[in-house]
Write an enzyme that holds these catalytic residues in place. Structure first.
Site, PDB file in Angstrom:
ATOM      1  N   CYS A   1       0.842  -1.202   0.000  1.00 37.15           N
ATOM      2  CA  CYS A   1       0.000   0.000   0.000  1.00 37.15           C
ATOM      3  C   CYS A   1       0.871   1.245   0.000  1.00 37.15           C
ATOM      4  O   CYS A   1       2.068   1.181   0.249  1.00 37.15           O
ATOM      5  CB  CYS A   1      -0.893   0.013   1.227  1.00 37.15           C
ATOM      6  SG  CYS A   1      -1.920  -1.454   1.325  1.00 37.15           S
ATOM      7  N   GLY A  27      -0.669   0.237  -4.849  1.00 29.43           N
ATOM      8  CA  GLY A  27      -1.991  -0.285  -4.550  1.00 29.43           C
ATOM      9  C   GLY A  27      -3.014   0.314  -5.487  1.00 29.43           C
ATOM     10  O   GLY A  27      -3.098   1.526  -5.611  1.00 29.43           O
ATOM     11  N   ASN A 105       0.643   1.104   6.105  1.00 24.36           N
ATOM     12  CA  ASN A 105       1.254   0.259   5.085  1.00 24.36           C
ATOM     13  C   ASN A 105       2.065  -0.816   5.790  1.00 24.36           C
ATOM     14  O   ASN A 105       2.899  -0.503   6.640  1.00 24.36           O
ATOM     15  CB  ASN A 105       2.166   1.117   4.184  1.00 24.36           C
ATOM     16  CG  ASN A 105       3.002   0.273   3.216  1.00 24.36           C
ATOM     17  OD1 ASN A 105       4.126   0.640   2.887  1.00 24.36           O
ATOM     18  ND2 ASN A 105       2.488  -0.848   2.769  1.00 24.36           N
ATOM     19  N   GLY A 106       1.808  -2.062   5.436  1.00 24.51           N
ATOM     20  CA  GLY A 106       2.504  -3.165   6.081  1.00 24.51           C
ATOM     21  C   GLY A 106       1.497  -4.214   6.469  1.00 24.51           C
ATOM     22  O   GLY A 106       0.387  -4.261   5.920  1.00 24.51           O
ATOM     23  N   TYR A 245      11.296  -4.666  -6.700  1.00 17.72           N
ATOM     24  CA  TYR A 245      10.035  -4.560  -7.430  1.00 17.72           C
ATOM     25  C   TYR A 245       9.095  -3.469  -6.947  1.00 17.72           C
ATOM     26  O   TYR A 245       8.511  -2.751  -7.752  1.00 17.72           O
ATOM     27  CB  TYR A 245       9.287  -5.899  -7.348  1.00 17.72           C
ATOM     28  CG  TYR A 245       7.874  -5.841  -7.886  1.00 17.72           C
ATOM     29  CD1 TYR A 245       7.626  -5.951  -9.252  1.00 17.72           C
ATOM     30  CD2 TYR A 245       6.786  -5.640  -7.036  1.00 17.72           C
ATOM     31  CE1 TYR A 245       6.334  -5.875  -9.753  1.00 17.72           C
ATOM     32  CE2 TYR A 245       5.491  -5.563  -7.528  1.00 17.72           C
ATOM     33  CZ  TYR A 245       5.263  -5.687  -8.886  1.00 17.72           C
ATOM     34  OH  TYR A 245       4.004  -5.608  -9.372  1.00 17.72           O
TER      35      TYR A 245
HETATM   36  P1  5GP Z   1       3.888 -14.830 -11.254  1.00 16.17           P
HETATM   37  O1  5GP Z   1       3.249 -14.641 -12.558  1.00 16.17           O
HETATM   38  O2  5GP Z   1       5.130 -15.657 -11.301  1.00 16.17           O
HETATM   39  O3  5GP Z   1       2.930 -15.296 -10.211  1.00 16.17           O
HETATM   40  O4  5GP Z   1       4.305 -13.379 -10.723  1.00 16.17           O
HETATM   41  C1  5GP Z   1       5.480 -12.777 -11.149  1.00 16.17           C
HETATM   42  C2  5GP Z   1       5.185 -11.450 -11.745  1.00 16.17           C
HETATM   43  O5  5GP Z   1       4.410 -10.692 -10.829  1.00 16.17           O
HETATM   44  C3  5GP Z   1       6.449 -10.649 -12.030  1.00 16.17           C
HETATM   45  O6  5GP Z   1       6.389 -10.205 -13.361  1.00 16.17           O
HETATM   46  C4  5GP Z   1       6.375  -9.465 -11.085  1.00 16.17           C
HETATM   47  O7  5GP Z   1       6.742  -8.282 -11.770  1.00 16.17           O
HETATM   48  C5  5GP Z   1       4.960  -9.415 -10.658  1.00 16.17           C
HETATM   49  N1  5GP Z   1       4.708  -9.000  -9.274  1.00 16.17           N
HETATM   50  C6  5GP Z   1       3.827  -8.046  -9.004  1.00 16.17           C
HETATM   51  N2  5GP Z   1       3.632  -7.880  -7.711  1.00 16.17           N
HETATM   52  C7  5GP Z   1       4.390  -8.730  -7.104  1.00 16.17           C
HETATM   53  C8  5GP Z   1       4.557  -8.995  -5.739  1.00 16.17           C
HETATM   54  O8  5GP Z   1       3.973  -8.384  -4.848  1.00 16.17           O
HETATM   55  N3  5GP Z   1       5.427  -9.963  -5.469  1.00 16.17           N
HETATM   56  C9  5GP Z   1       6.100 -10.587  -6.451  1.00 16.17           C
HETATM   57  N4  5GP Z   1       7.032 -11.459  -6.099  1.00 16.17           N
HETATM   58  N5  5GP Z   1       5.936 -10.372  -7.756  1.00 16.17           N
HETATM   59  C10 5GP Z   1       5.074  -9.464  -8.088  1.00 16.17           C
HETATM   60 MG    MG Z   2       6.427  -7.877 -13.862  1.00 10.10          MG
END
Ligand code: 5GP
Ligand code: MG
Ligand code: SF4
Length: 464
Positions: A1, A27, A105-106, A245
């Site tokens: 968030c 978010g 946030n958290g 990320y």
């Molecule tokens: P997957 O499709 O393997 O479940 O998720 C990976 C993709 O989700 C990556 O392209 C990454 O950019 C994106 N992603 C978005 N939000 C998150 C998050 O909160 N945690 C992680 N690990 N990946 C995320």
């Molecule tokens: Mg991605």
């Protein structure tokens, strides 16, 4: 968030709306703003959807007057059921000293236990959110001022929290003792700003002053900023995944450019896991800076082999599996002319369930690629996050049940390599890598070492 607050400027809510817009990547499900005006008291608005679709309407913004305001953009972590408006923050409560609003946030790791206790003692909960505990703990505290009550409340709370709160006259910011989630202080003319990230200071022309420190509480009034230390000091464990990320690449965290860190990750990856190929393509947008670094270090040309539709949000932050599955195609498309007959290195930030990587591999092969090599800018995500990033249950994480080679075979790609944990630490500026005795960051989703025991989860049977 994402959380944001402003004090000491006319129509503070307008600035909060802009700040939240710059934090939208944190978010996208919903947003809310609370404000206070000496004549009109507290007002609030909570809406589903993007900030720009709600908090730009004059008719709505006119209902949010006053020099003090806070806001929140939400993506649901706790709860995880269908979104309901009463879970949208900030939460507002009126009690002994005239009321307060908070945006969190958290994730509070003992929220279930606290909630049971509070309900037994008569608290009436309005939402399913873990964050609401804080308001009830404040209402029950016997301290005489709201900041004192907040200290009291937060000392009972475990887990990760960056909080922006307000009373009628004060803007308050807090980070948990480990400083898992970010929070920064800015200055805007005679006013002050609190924000999850520096990119949201830029949008309103506020100057970056400093980060709120782990374990610090700031109480801001028209007299200035007072700093307090409500908690026993601990050695900080900022979320390393913010660098990989979550944060925006134009933000500065811990004195480091997030973009530069991500580019460094790409450089490390190219050193750790080289491969012969014709082009390096990012999975946009989150893989882009790392792909630039990989290309730079390897000398293999960078190319936009996958084009992103700019009108789609973040795939991961879509609530259901089905929408997420569709999401990949709605959001990303292969640049066929470029891919045909090429050996392609694809750089993405993470593999969670493997949905994104599997779809993308299909699309790339479909377009006539000769080889597909995945390079991932984080170590295998083998553990769920209980501190505010919505990773799924352990069973759904590809890396929880498979080795790197098994994942490669499962995804049916020519090669798959993740950056090592040490490589990641070097990229964030720790020259000698991860300090195994006392890690400099939280990296629980990669290492399984949780800096705060997730007590609610353990009670539900989660095994460390
Ligand atoms: P997957 O499709 O393997 O479940 O998720 C990976 C993709 O989700 C990556 O392209 C990454 O950019 C994106 N992603 C978005 N939000 C998150 C998050 O909160 N945690 C992680 N690990 N990946 C995320
Ligand atoms: Mg991605
Ligand atoms: Fe960040 Fe991972 Fe720690 Fe969660 S578990 S706070 S995502 S490093």
């Amino acid at each position: 968030c994402g959380i944001f607050g402003v004090i000491g400027v006319t129509d503070a809510a307008n600035f909060v709306a802009l700040g939240l817009h710059a934090l939208q990547h944190r978010g996208q499900e919903a947003g809310g703003i609370v404000c206070h005006h000496p004549d009109h008291g507290f007002n609030h608005a909570r809406r589903f959807g993007y900030v720009r679709d709600n908090f730009t309407k004059q008719s709505l913004m006119e209902t949010l007057p006053g020099p003090l305001s806070i806001g929140h953009v939400r993506y649901s972590t706790a709860g995880g059921k269908a979104p309901v408006i009463r879970d949208v923050q900030p939460f507002f409560g009126e009690f002994a000293m005239g009321g307060a609003a908070i945006a969190h946030n958290g994730n509070i790791t003992n929220a279930d236990a606290l909630r049971r206790e509070l309900i037994e003692r008569g608290s009436i909960f309005q939402s399913n959110s873990d964050s609401e505990c804080i308001i009830h703990l404040m209402a029950r505290s016997l301290q005489r001022t709201i900041p004192d009550r907040m200290e009291d409340a937060l000392r009972r709370v475990e887990g990760a929290f960056s909080v922006v709160a307000m009373t009628r006259t004060k803007l308050i910011g807090v980070r948990d003792p480990l400083g898992v989630r970010p929070l920064v202080l800015g200055q805007l003319g005679d006013g002050w700003v609190l924000s999850s990230e520096t990119c949201a200071l830029d949008i309103i022309g506020a100057a970056f002053v400093r980060e709120i420190e782990p374990g610090e509480m700031v109480v801001i009034t028209d007299k200035g900023v007072e700093s307090r230390r409500p908690f026993k000091p601990l050695s900080p464990r900022f979320c390393i995944f913010e660098h990989v990320y979550f944060s925006r690449p134009d933000s500065i965290i811990g004195g480091r450019s997030v973009y530069e860190t991500r580019r460094q990750i790409g450089i490390e990856l190219a050193r750790e896991a080289p491969v012969e190929a014709d082009i390096v393509c990012p999975v946009p947008d989150s893989g882009t800076p790392a792909a630039i670094g990989y290309s730079h270090e390897s000398g293999i040309p960078y190319a936009m082999g996958i084009i992103r539709n700019q009108y789609m949000g973040r795939t991961f932050i879509e609530p259901t599996e089905q929408i997420r599955n569709m999401g990949v195609r709605l959001k990303l498309n292969v640049n066929r002319a470029l891919i045909k007959d090429k050996r392609v290195i694809l750089v993405d930030d993470s593999v969670v369930r493997g949905t994104t990587s599997r779809k993308i591999k299909e699309m790339i092969l479909d377009a006539g690629a000769k080889e597909v090599h995945f390079r991932i800018a984080s170590p295998p995500t083998a553990w769920p996050c209980f501190y505010g990033v919505d990773t799924p249950q352990r069973e759904k994480l590809l890396a929880a049940t498979m080795s790197e080679d098994e994942m490669r075979d499962h995804l049916a790609v020519d090669s798959l390599k993740f950056i090592t944990l040490d490589g990641l630490y070097r990229a964030v500026g720790e020259a000698s890598g991860r300090n195994a005795k006392c890690p400099q960051y939280c990296d629980a989703c990669f290492s399984g070492e949780y800096p705060v025991a997730p007590s609610d989860q353990i009670e539900k049977g989660f095994e460390l």
